[in-house]
Write a protein that holds these residues in place. Structure first.
Motif, PDB file in Angstrom:
ATOM      1  N   ASP A 103     -44.538  62.856  89.871  1.00 18.05           N
ATOM      2  CA  ASP A 103     -44.240  63.686  90.803  1.00 18.05           C
ATOM      3  C   ASP A 103     -44.444  64.652  89.778  1.00 18.05           C
ATOM      4  O   ASP A 103     -43.671  64.486  88.419  1.00 18.05           O
ATOM      5  N   GLY A 104     -44.530  65.919  90.514  1.00 15.01           N
ATOM      6  CA  GLY A 104     -45.141  66.758  89.678  1.00 15.01           C
ATOM      7  C   GLY A 104     -44.782  68.231  90.207  1.00 15.01           C
ATOM      8  O   GLY A 104     -44.290  68.334  91.552  1.00 15.01           O
ATOM      9  N   ALA A 105     -44.136  68.962  89.539  1.00 18.95           N
ATOM     10  CA  ALA A 105     -43.763  70.629  90.464  1.00 18.95           C
ATOM     11  C   ALA A 105     -43.938  71.913  89.018  1.00 18.95           C
ATOM     12  O   ALA A 105     -44.356  71.789  87.927  1.00 18.95           O
ATOM     13  N   ASN A 106     -44.308  73.156  90.165  1.00 19.60           N
ATOM     14  CA  ASN A 106     -44.934  74.101  89.685  1.00 19.60           C
ATOM     15  C   ASN A 106     -43.600  74.914  89.361  1.00 19.60           C
ATOM     16  O   ASN A 106     -42.716  75.388  89.916  1.00 19.60           O
ATOM     17  N   VAL A 107     -43.016  75.521  87.829  1.00 20.09           N
ATOM     18  CA  VAL A 107     -42.267  75.745  87.424  1.00 20.09           C
ATOM     19  C   VAL A 107     -42.787  77.181  86.527  1.00 20.09           C
ATOM     20  O   VAL A 107     -42.822  76.699  85.204  1.00 20.09           O
ATOM     21  N   ASN A 117     -45.379  79.083  86.971  1.00 21.17           N
ATOM     22  CA  ASN A 117     -46.169  78.791  86.004  1.00 21.17           C
ATOM     23  C   ASN A 117     -46.505  77.928  85.004  1.00 21.17           C
ATOM     24  O   ASN A 117     -47.523  78.234  84.091  1.00 21.17           O
ATOM     25  N   LEU A 129     -46.343  73.290  84.939  1.00 21.46           N
ATOM     26  CA  LEU A 129     -46.379  71.822  85.396  1.00 21.46           C
ATOM     27  C   LEU A 129     -45.426  70.950  84.990  1.00 21.46           C
ATOM     28  O   LEU A 129     -45.236  70.208  83.601  1.00 21.46           O
ATOM     29  N   GLN A 130     -44.307  70.860  85.289  1.00 20.95           N
ATOM     30  CA  GLN A 130     -42.627  69.751  85.244  1.00 20.95           C
ATOM     31  C   GLN A 130     -43.668  68.852  85.776  1.00 20.95           C
ATOM     32  O   GLN A 130     -43.665  68.650  87.172  1.00 20.95           O
ATOM     33  N   LEU A 131     -43.428  67.751  85.194  1.00 21.18           N
ATOM     34  CA  LEU A 131     -44.524  66.538  85.628  1.00 21.18           C
ATOM     35  C   LEU A 131     -43.279  65.094  84.952  1.00 21.18           C
ATOM     36  O   LEU A 131     -42.843  65.244  83.524  1.00 21.18           O
ATOM     37  N   HIS A 180     -40.663  62.821  80.858  1.00 24.40           N
ATOM     38  CA  HIS A 180     -41.097  63.924  81.237  1.00 24.40           C
ATOM     39  C   HIS A 180     -41.611  64.921  80.071  1.00 24.40           C
ATOM     40  O   HIS A 180     -41.315  64.639  79.030  1.00 24.40           O
TER      41      HIS A 180
END
Length: 98
Positions: free
Chosen positions: A40-44, A46, A48-50, A63
């Motif tokens: 799962d990932g998120a843009n924080v 600009n 990518l936190q994976l 992570h």
């Protein structure tokens, strides 16, 4: 590719809808070969936190961060920083503690 060659790839979908080329990232983030069983990932800001789980040890979470310049941080073992043992999956697919 045979079973001794494990690769994890990443690509980016640009704002115009086109996809960038695939690039291997496995050796950039972990030193040992691994399969990803979940991610799962998120843009924080600009980047990518994976967060991902490896198949070799079910319930082991890692992570990493992909920076805007395309570089990757080495993956960190989440359980070394946070005690997640109460929520580790068990054989029947349920979670302990949860």
């Amino acid at each position: 590719m045979n079973n001794s060659q494990i690769a994890v790839y990443h690509t980016i979908r640009n704002s115009d809808g086109n996809w960038a080329g695939w690039g291997p990232i496995g050796q950039q983030i972990l030193t040992q070969p691994f399969y990803v069983c979940g991610a799962d990932g998120a843009n924080v800001n600009n980047e990518l936190q994976l967060l991902f789980e490896t198949c070799a040890n079910s319930g082991s979470l890692y992570h990493t961060i992909r920076h805007a310049n395309g570089s990757w941080d080495r993956a960190g073992y989440v359980q070394s920083a946070v005690d997640l043992s109460p929520w580790r999956p068990v054989a029947d697919g349920s979670a302990v503690g949860g």
